[in-house]
Design an enzyme around this catalytic site. Structure first.
Site, PDB file in Angstrom:
ATOM      1  N   PRO A  90       9.013   0.196   7.124  1.00 36.40           N
ATOM      2  CA  PRO A  90       8.648   0.623   5.676  1.00 36.40           C
ATOM      3  C   PRO A  90       9.466  -0.192   5.088  1.00 36.40           C
ATOM      4  CG  PRO A  90       8.897   2.385   6.715  1.00 36.40           C
ATOM      5  CD  PRO A  90       9.488   1.262   7.765  1.00 36.40           C
ATOM      6  N   GLU A 117      13.458   8.763  12.046  1.00 36.72           N
ATOM      7  CA  GLU A 117      13.937   8.090  11.713  1.00 36.72           C
ATOM      8  C   GLU A 117      14.362   6.625  10.997  1.00 36.72           C
ATOM      9  OE1 GLU A 117      15.072  11.177   8.646  1.00 36.72           O
ATOM     10  OE2 GLU A 117      13.556  11.928  10.435  1.00 36.72           O
ATOM     11  N   ARG A 155     -10.328  -9.343  13.502  1.00 40.30           N
ATOM     12  CA  ARG A 155     -12.371  -9.325  12.773  1.00 40.30           C
ATOM     13  C   ARG A 155     -11.620 -11.103  11.709  1.00 40.30           C
ATOM     14  NH1 ARG A 155     -12.042  -9.522   7.179  1.00 40.30           N
ATOM     15  NH2 ARG A 155     -14.258  -9.361   7.032  1.00 40.30           N
ATOM     16  N   ASP A 170     -15.632 -14.332   2.721  1.00 35.36           N
ATOM     17  CA  ASP A 170     -14.208 -15.112   2.245  1.00 35.36           C
ATOM     18  C   ASP A 170     -14.441 -15.713   1.483  1.00 35.36           C
ATOM     19  OD1 ASP A 170     -13.201 -12.481   4.112  1.00 35.36           O
ATOM     20  OD2 ASP A 170     -13.260 -13.990   5.896  1.00 35.36           O
TER      21      ASP A 170
HETATM   22  C1  9D3 Z   1      12.958   9.707   7.157  1.00 39.00           C
HETATM   23  C2  9D3 Z   1      12.697   8.380   7.604  1.00 39.00           C
HETATM   24  N1  9D3 Z   1      12.688   7.989   6.374  1.00 39.00           N
HETATM   25  C3  9D3 Z   1      14.457   7.225   5.693  1.00 39.00           C
HETATM   26  C4  9D3 Z   1      14.328   7.966   4.362  1.00 39.00           C
HETATM   27  C5  9D3 Z   1      12.634   5.841   6.132  1.00 39.00           C
HETATM   28  C6  9D3 Z   1      11.844   5.780   7.440  1.00 39.00           C
HETATM   29  C7  9D3 Z   1      11.564   5.544   8.756  1.00 39.00           C
HETATM   30  C8  9D3 Z   1      10.235   5.566   9.555  1.00 39.00           C
HETATM   31  C9  9D3 Z   1      10.494   6.274   6.943  1.00 39.00           C
HETATM   32  C10 9D3 Z   1       9.278   6.279   7.787  1.00 39.00           C
HETATM   33  C11 9D3 Z   1       8.785   6.479   8.856  1.00 39.00           C
HETATM   34  C12 9D3 Z   1       8.238   5.475   9.822  1.00 39.00           C
HETATM   35  N2  9D3 Z   1       7.093   4.501   9.005  1.00 39.00           N
HETATM   36  C13 9D3 Z   1       7.379   3.502  10.141  1.00 39.00           C
HETATM   37  O1  9D3 Z   1       7.192   3.163  11.129  1.00 39.00           O
HETATM   38  C14 9D3 Z   1       6.219   2.087   8.982  1.00 39.00           C
HETATM   39  C15 9D3 Z   1       5.387   2.523   8.100  1.00 39.00           C
HETATM   40  C16 9D3 Z   1       6.081   3.607   6.875  1.00 39.00           C
HETATM   41  O2  9D3 Z   1       5.690   4.509   6.932  1.00 39.00           O
HETATM   42  N3  9D3 Z   1       4.569   2.759   5.756  1.00 39.00           N
HETATM   43  C17 9D3 Z   1       4.180   2.309   5.336  1.00 39.00           C
HETATM   44  N4  9D3 Z   1       3.761   1.242   6.573  1.00 39.00           N
HETATM   45  C18 9D3 Z   1       4.615   0.979   7.952  1.00 39.00           C
HETATM   46  S1  9D3 Z   1       4.947  -0.340   8.958  1.00 39.00           S
HETATM   47  C19 9D3 Z   1       6.132   1.202   9.739  1.00 39.00           C
END
Ligand code: 9D3
Length: 254
Positions: A90, A117, A155, A170
């Site tokens: 994220p 987490e 793609r 595209d």
């Molecule tokens: C509850 C844990 N969070 C703390 C604020 C952090 C967190 C860690 C891991 C939140 C989500 C995740 C799992 N998500 C991903 O690994 C992830 C992701 C996403 O949640 N949203 C958008 N793109 C991506 S890329 C990987």
């Protein structure tokens, strides 16, 4: 392109990899996906790959070692030129079409799917060389994002879409939202297909579609309009769209 995917849930990729365009791309040799189960590199007989966070706090953290071992098994030799080793997270750069196109130019990608987490920071700092998010919403792991990246990149690989329609899309329409599309029947439960599309007048149809694409983009995604370069005709159509919208607004006020 070869894509190595490191995950603790390799099984969730099978429907995706064995369906439609991705399946065909694999069968035709444009795409090879190697699923690596991170648990195969666990240091204990229970195959655990997570542990409690140092400093305390809720949840579990994915350990660095199994992920390092999995990548090192794929890429032996320290000084070799490394392909993109992408941590899906994220906190990453937000994925978009430009990034998809950039990645489509690579021969190989390594995708690391996090879970729990989070992932031990040393993976981010000393193993991955890129970090990608697919948008600002919270998922349970990096597997869906990895599939999103593979889908968008595949793609774009030469040959995968059987280029004629894809390439034109595209260059021409890309950057704008799509115009409305219809197929038979021309009348469905009293809902009619716009007359212009039945007219056989290809120049009128082309203009109508362009105007629809421009109007939709202007109304729903004005941020996209700022990025796309418009022809003289587009700018003329857009002025007309804005002018007639303003006159509609005045009618509402009155
Ligand atoms: C509850 C844990 N969070 C703390 C604020 C952090 C967190 C860690 C891991 C939140 C989500 C995740 C799992 N998500 C991903 O690994 C992830 C992701 C996403 O949640 N949203 C958008 N793109 C991506 S890329 C990987």
């Amino acid at each position: 392109m070869r894509v190595d995917v490191l995950t603790i849930f390799p099984e969730i990729f099978s429907g995706f990899l064995n369906t439609s365009i991705i399946k065909r791309a694999r069968e035709q040799g444009f795409l090879t996906v190697n699923l690596v189960d991170i648990r195969d590199y666990a240091g204990n007989k229970h195959r655990n790959v997570d542990d409690y966070p140092f400093g305390g706090g809720p949840g579990m953290v994915m350990q660095a070692e199994p992920i390092f071992l999995a990548v090192e098994a794929l890429l032996p030799g320290e000084n070799a030129v490394r392909p993109p080793i992408i941590l899906l997270s994220p906190q990453g750069e937000v994925f978009n079409q430009d990034l998809a196109a950039e990645l489509a130019g690579e021969e190989r990608l390594v995708l690391i799917c996090g879970h729990y987490e989070g992932v031990d920071e040393r993976v981010r700092q000393f193993l991955a060389n890129r970090e990608i998010s697919i948008g600002d919403y919270v998922l349970t792991g990096g597997e869906l994002p990895a599939m999103v990246v593979i889908d968008a990149v595949t793609r774009l690989l030469p040959g995968v879409l059987g280029d004629p329609a894809g390439a034109r899309e595209d260059s021409f329409a890309m950057g704008l939202l799509e115009y409305p599309q219809y197929t038979r029947p021309r009348s469905f439960r009293g809902m009619e297909v716009p007359e212009v599309l039945l007219s056989g007048n290809h120049e009128r149809i082309r203009q109508w579609r362009r105007r629809q694409a421009l109007e939709r983009t202007w109304r729903r995604r004005p941020d996209l309009l700022a990025r796309v370069d418009l022809s003289a005709e587009d700018r003329h159509l857009l002025e007309e769209i804005i002018r007639s919208a303003r006159s509609e607004d005045r009618k509402t006020v009155l």
